[in-house]
Design an enzyme around this catalytic site. Structure first.
Site, PDB file in Angstrom:
ATOM      1  N   LYS A  22      31.298  71.174  55.097  1.00  0.00           N
ATOM      2  CA  LYS A  22      31.633  72.391  55.852  1.00  0.00           C
ATOM      3  C   LYS A  22      30.496  73.409  55.698  1.00  0.00           C
ATOM      4  O   LYS A  22      30.061  74.007  56.680  1.00  0.00           O
ATOM      5  CB  LYS A  22      32.916  73.005  55.314  1.00  0.00           C
ATOM      6  CG  LYS A  22      33.209  74.403  55.855  1.00  0.00           C
ATOM      7  CD  LYS A  22      34.500  74.978  55.351  1.00  0.00           C
ATOM      8  CE  LYS A  22      34.382  75.612  53.996  1.00  0.00           C
ATOM      9  NZ  LYS A  22      33.791  76.964  53.960  1.00  0.00           N
ATOM     10  N   ASN A  23      29.995  73.583  54.490  1.00  0.00           N
ATOM     11  CA  ASN A  23      29.037  74.656  54.224  1.00  0.00           C
ATOM     12  C   ASN A  23      27.610  74.325  54.627  1.00  0.00           C
ATOM     13  O   ASN A  23      26.710  75.133  54.424  1.00  0.00           O
ATOM     14  CB  ASN A  23      29.127  75.095  52.761  1.00  0.00           C
ATOM     15  CG  ASN A  23      30.425  75.844  52.496  1.00  0.00           C
ATOM     16  OD1 ASN A  23      31.180  76.148  53.441  1.00  0.00           O
ATOM     17  ND2 ASN A  23      30.726  76.112  51.249  1.00  0.00           N
ATOM     18  N   CYS A 126      37.572  90.050  51.270  1.00  0.00           N
ATOM     19  CA  CYS A 126      37.988  88.648  51.200  1.00  0.00           C
ATOM     20  C   CYS A 126      38.819  88.509  49.928  1.00  0.00           C
ATOM     21  O   CYS A 126      38.663  89.270  48.982  1.00  0.00           O
ATOM     22  CB  CYS A 126      36.735  87.783  51.142  1.00  0.00           C
ATOM     23  SG  CYS A 126      37.038  86.089  50.657  1.00  0.00           S
ATOM     24  N   ARG A 131      32.471  90.663  48.314  1.00  0.00           N
ATOM     25  CA  ARG A 131      31.526  89.856  49.105  1.00  0.00           C
ATOM     26  C   ARG A 131      30.733  90.710  50.109  1.00  0.00           C
ATOM     27  O   ARG A 131      30.836  90.558  51.311  1.00  0.00           O
ATOM     28  CB  ARG A 131      32.267  88.723  49.801  1.00  0.00           C
ATOM     29  CG  ARG A 131      32.919  87.786  48.798  1.00  0.00           C
ATOM     30  CD  ARG A 131      33.567  86.607  49.449  1.00  0.00           C
ATOM     31  NE  ARG A 131      32.581  85.642  49.932  1.00  0.00           N
ATOM     32  CZ  ARG A 131      32.941  84.533  50.586  1.00  0.00           C
ATOM     33  NH1 ARG A 131      34.206  84.293  50.860  1.00  0.00           N
ATOM     34  NH2 ARG A 131      32.012  83.684  50.997  1.00  0.00           N
ATOM     35  N   ASP A 316      32.996  76.840  43.724  1.00  0.00           N
ATOM     36  CA  ASP A 316      33.950  76.270  44.687  1.00  0.00           C
ATOM     37  C   ASP A 316      34.759  75.123  44.099  1.00  0.00           C
ATOM     38  O   ASP A 316      35.680  74.630  44.750  1.00  0.00           O
ATOM     39  CB  ASP A 316      33.221  75.785  45.942  1.00  0.00           C
ATOM     40  CG  ASP A 316      32.713  76.935  46.769  1.00  0.00           C
ATOM     41  OD1 ASP A 316      31.944  76.702  47.712  1.00  0.00           O
ATOM     42  OD2 ASP A 316      33.072  78.084  46.445  1.00  0.00           O
ATOM     43  N   ARG A 408      41.179  74.820  56.565  1.00  0.00           N
ATOM     44  CA  ARG A 408      39.860  75.415  56.816  1.00  0.00           C
ATOM     45  C   ARG A 408      38.757  74.528  56.251  1.00  0.00           C
ATOM     46  O   ARG A 408      37.663  74.467  56.786  1.00  0.00           O
ATOM     47  CB  ARG A 408      39.756  76.796  56.159  1.00  0.00           C
ATOM     48  CG  ARG A 408      40.660  77.841  56.755  1.00  0.00           C
ATOM     49  CD  ARG A 408      40.325  79.213  56.211  1.00  0.00           C
ATOM     50  NE  ARG A 408      38.900  79.494  56.417  1.00  0.00           N
ATOM     51  CZ  ARG A 408      38.323  80.598  55.946  1.00  0.00           C
ATOM     52  NH1 ARG A 408      39.015  81.480  55.267  1.00  0.00           N
ATOM     53  NH2 ARG A 408      37.042  80.821  56.158  1.00  0.00           N
TER      54      ARG A 408
HETATM   55  C1  EPZ Z   1      28.644  80.637  50.206  1.00  0.00           C
HETATM   56  O1  EPZ Z   1      29.223  81.906  50.421  1.00  0.00           O
HETATM   57  C2  EPZ Z   1      29.752  79.634  50.479  1.00  0.00           C
HETATM   58  N1  EPZ Z   1      30.188  79.729  51.869  1.00  0.00           N
HETATM   59  C3  EPZ Z   1      30.926  79.894  49.532  1.00  0.00           C
HETATM   60  O2  EPZ Z   1      31.910  78.893  49.775  1.00  0.00           O
HETATM   61  C4  EPZ Z   1      30.432  79.750  48.091  1.00  0.00           C
HETATM   62  O3  EPZ Z   1      31.489  80.043  47.208  1.00  0.00           O
HETATM   63  C5  EPZ Z   1      29.266  80.723  47.859  1.00  0.00           C
HETATM   64  O4  EPZ Z   1      28.218  80.485  48.835  1.00  0.00           O
HETATM   65  C6  EPZ Z   1      28.655  80.554  46.466  1.00  0.00           C
HETATM   66  O5  EPZ Z   1      28.182  79.237  46.336  1.00  0.00           O
HETATM   67  C7  EPZ Z   1      29.470  79.059  52.818  1.00  0.00           C
HETATM   68  O6  EPZ Z   1      28.474  78.414  52.537  1.00  0.00           O
HETATM   69  C8  EPZ Z   1      29.981  79.155  54.224  1.00  0.00           C
HETATM   70  P1  EPZ Z   1      26.813  84.131  48.145  1.00  0.00           P
HETATM   71  P2  EPZ Z   1      28.253  83.240  50.427  1.00  0.00           P
HETATM   72  O7  EPZ Z   1      26.099  85.028  49.092  1.00  0.00           O
HETATM   73  O8  EPZ Z   1      26.952  82.895  51.010  1.00  0.00           O
HETATM   74  C9  EPZ Z   1      27.182  88.388  46.083  1.00  0.00           C
HETATM   75  C10 EPZ Z   1      34.009  78.069  50.382  1.00  0.00           C
HETATM   76  O9  EPZ Z   1      35.044  77.973  49.722  1.00  0.00           O
HETATM   77  N2  EPZ Z   1      26.474  88.909  47.271  1.00  0.00           N
HETATM   78  O10 EPZ Z   1      26.054  83.011  47.495  1.00  0.00           O
HETATM   79  O11 EPZ Z   1      29.054  84.340  51.039  1.00  0.00           O
HETATM   80  C11 EPZ Z   1      28.569  87.856  46.432  1.00  0.00           C
HETATM   81  O12 EPZ Z   1      29.512  88.909  46.455  1.00  0.00           O
HETATM   82  C12 EPZ Z   1      33.173  79.320  50.301  1.00  0.00           C
HETATM   83  O13 EPZ Z   1      33.534  77.164  51.121  1.00  0.00           O
HETATM   84  C13 EPZ Z   1      26.089  90.244  47.274  1.00  0.00           C
HETATM   85  O14 EPZ Z   1      26.343  90.991  46.328  1.00  0.00           O
HETATM   86  O15 EPZ Z   1      28.090  83.513  48.870  1.00  0.00           O
HETATM   87  C14 EPZ Z   1      28.826  86.882  45.324  1.00  0.00           C
HETATM   88  O16 EPZ Z   1      29.289  87.585  44.180  1.00  0.00           O
HETATM   89  C15 EPZ Z   1      33.851  80.386  49.445  1.00  0.00           C
HETATM   90  N3  EPZ Z   1      25.445  90.742  48.370  1.00  0.00           N
HETATM   91  C16 EPZ Z   1      27.436  86.311  45.032  1.00  0.00           C
HETATM   92  O17 EPZ Z   1      26.490  87.232  45.593  1.00  0.00           O
HETATM   93  C17 EPZ Z   1      25.147  89.962  49.449  1.00  0.00           C
HETATM   94  O18 EPZ Z   1      24.531  90.459  50.414  1.00  0.00           O
HETATM   95  C18 EPZ Z   1      27.185  84.935  45.667  1.00  0.00           C
HETATM   96  O19 EPZ Z   1      27.519  85.041  47.031  1.00  0.00           O
HETATM   97  C19 EPZ Z   1      25.545  88.594  49.432  1.00  0.00           C
HETATM   98  C20 EPZ Z   1      26.205  88.090  48.331  1.00  0.00           C
END
Ligand code: EPZ
Length: 429
Positions: A22-23, A126, A131, A316, A408
């Site tokens: 999915k990701n 979320c 996030r 995840d 999902r």
């Molecule tokens: C991706 O989300 C995945 N989603 C998530 O999977 C996964 O949990 C996550 O990466 C971590 O591996 C997809 O790939 C579609 P991040 P993403 O930006 O990109 C903070 C699932 O179940 N952050 O790596 O949104 C954020 O709050 C989903 O399939 C900021 O602070 O995650 C988090 O604490 C859930 N500012 C950390 O970084 C930003 O601008 C990591 O988030 C962006 C992120």
């Protein structure tokens, strides 16, 4: 609203086909916006999030054709999408769509890179954490986009196009890395991305973009270099197998007992999780058809795990591991360092008889002899499947409510588990 009914106590034996990730699918579909040629994606999973993204891309004027069934094809085969963004008619991604799936915010990068503008709703909160998207906006600004937040929307402009730059992420972000790479492919000059996310899905998307004519090196490492090009062309790309689905079913068989082949799974995509499963007492064997996971009779051993960006143990799979550890012989500790509120499954697991207590980001799980089935509530995608894992070993009947969370990210879950001996059925309505 659909529910899933499970009666625990059945061992799992047989084969589970692993679907496309999915990701990886979501950013690959979004990458189609970077070119007016057709992008063909194979091994695309049939998921609610994919269908929703089809609608979002359609709103921009993207045509998506799904290939018809081919001879000999079964439901286990991924679908093939033919995606054409030849004519982008609207550069707005509306709140009512983006708020339903956060990754749709990622359309910002290709829209600005190709069209010079975009108006994308901020995704909003979320269940698992605030996030924010501040780092995605920072990356775009470093590449020359002017972005303002106006009434809940990120309004971006780059009338003279984007320019290569150095982007240093203060923390690892998957979405931020996808955003920087996609925008940089069409920027003038060279972009260097430091502290990039190393998740396998990043390398899969970069591989596809390079087939489309991009010039990306270092994807999968923490330093990625992108030489901008004038335009991208079409390509054909098969989505890599889903490492989170793989880890989820591996934990299911470790919980229920049995012997399962996870077909098409690739160990190198989730080695940290497989190592933890072996510490817990499961037998994990790589084969040329995928990964074989078994547990026959031996007790589950407790583990100590901290989630972190790839290649560490993935956030995840945290809820799924916690479900497994409720039945370990001893006390486990799991620390969640990626999201600030990713323990909503704890109270639901406690309803099944688990003994878990939380101190901030650290969960202590005292293994118990027995879990007992009960009605439980899913709160987010991965939390919902942790309840299914617990139910497989709980005595009696468990009803998992709000199963749309499951749909999902897990294709035909009840079918895949049911074919291996689980007593599981979907209750419609
Ligand atoms: C991706 O989300 C995945 N989603 C998530 O999977 C996964 O949990 C996550 O990466 C971590 O591996 C997809 O790939 C579609 P991040 P993403 O930006 O990109 C903070 C699932 O179940 N952050 O790596 O949104 C954020 O709050 C989903 O399939 C900021 O602070 O995650 C988090 O604490 C859930 N500012 C950390 O970084 C930003 O601008 C990591 O988030 C962006 C992120």
């Amino acid at each position: 609203m659909d529910r899933i009914r499970i009666v625990g106590g059945r061992r799992l034996t047989g084969t589970i086909p692993i679907s496309g990730a999915k990701n990886a699918t979501l950013p690959l579909m979004i990458a189609s916006l970077l070119t007016d040629q057709t992008l063909i994606l194979d091994n695309v999973p049939r998921l609610a999030d994919v269908a929703l993204l089809e609608r979002i891309l359609g709103n921009h004027g993207v045509d998506i054709m799904v290939s018809g069934k081919r001879s000999g094809e079964t439901a286990d085969h991924g679908q093939t999408l033919h995606i054409s963004a030849a004519h982008i008619v609207d550069t707005t991604a509306p709140y009512e769509l983006v708020s339903r799936m956060r990754a749709s915010f990622w359309v910002l990068a290709p829209l600005v890179a190709r069209m010079g503008q975009a108006r994308v709703s901020l995704p909003g909160g979320c269940a698992i954490g605030t996030r924010p998207v501040d780092l995605l906006i920072m990356a775009m600004e470093r590449l020359g986009a002017q972005i303002e937040i106006d009434r809940g929307y990120a309004v971006a402009r780059a009338p003279r196009g984007l320019r290569g730059a150095e982007i240093v992420f203060p923390k690892v972000t998957v979405g931020g890395t996808h955003t920087a790479i996609m925008a940089a492919t069409l920027a003038a000059g060279t972009t260097v991305i430091e502290n990039a996310a190393r998740e396998p899905e990043i390398a899969d998307v970069a591989d596809c973009l390079n087939k489309m004519g991009a010039r990306i090196s270092g994807a999968g490492t923490q330093r990625i270099v992108v030489e901008g090009v004038a335009r991208l062309g079409g390509a054909r790309h098969a989505v890599l197998p889903d490492r989170i689905e793989t880890g989820t079913y591996a934990m299911a068989v470790a919980m229920a007992g049995g012997d399962i082949l996870l077909q098409n799974a690739r160990p190198e995509l989730l080695q940290a999780a497989l190592d933890v499963l072996q510490q817990a007492g499961a037998m994990v064997t790589a084969t040329n058809q995928g990964i074989r996971v078994a547990r026959n009779g031996g007790a589950l051993a407790p583990v100590e795990v901290t989630t972190a960006p790839f290649p560490a143990f993935p956030t995840d799979l945290q809820a799924q591991l916690m479900a497994l550890m409720t039945r370990a012989r001893g006390t486990s500790h799991i620390v969640e360092t990626v999201f600030e509120n990713r323990f909503m499954h704890v109270q639901e697991l406690v309803r099944l008889g688990a003994r878990i207590h939380l101190q901030g980001e650290r969960a202590t799980i005292e293994g118990v002899e027995r879990l007992k089935g009960a009605p439980v509530m899913a709160t987010d995608l991965r939390a919902s499947v942790s309840l299914v894992i617990a139910a497989l070993a709980a005595e009696g009947e468990t009803i998992v409510n709000r199963v749309y969370h499951l749909d999902r990210g897990f294709e035909r879950l009840e079918d895949k588990l049911g074919r291996c001996g689980a007593e599981i059925e979907r209750l419609s309505g």
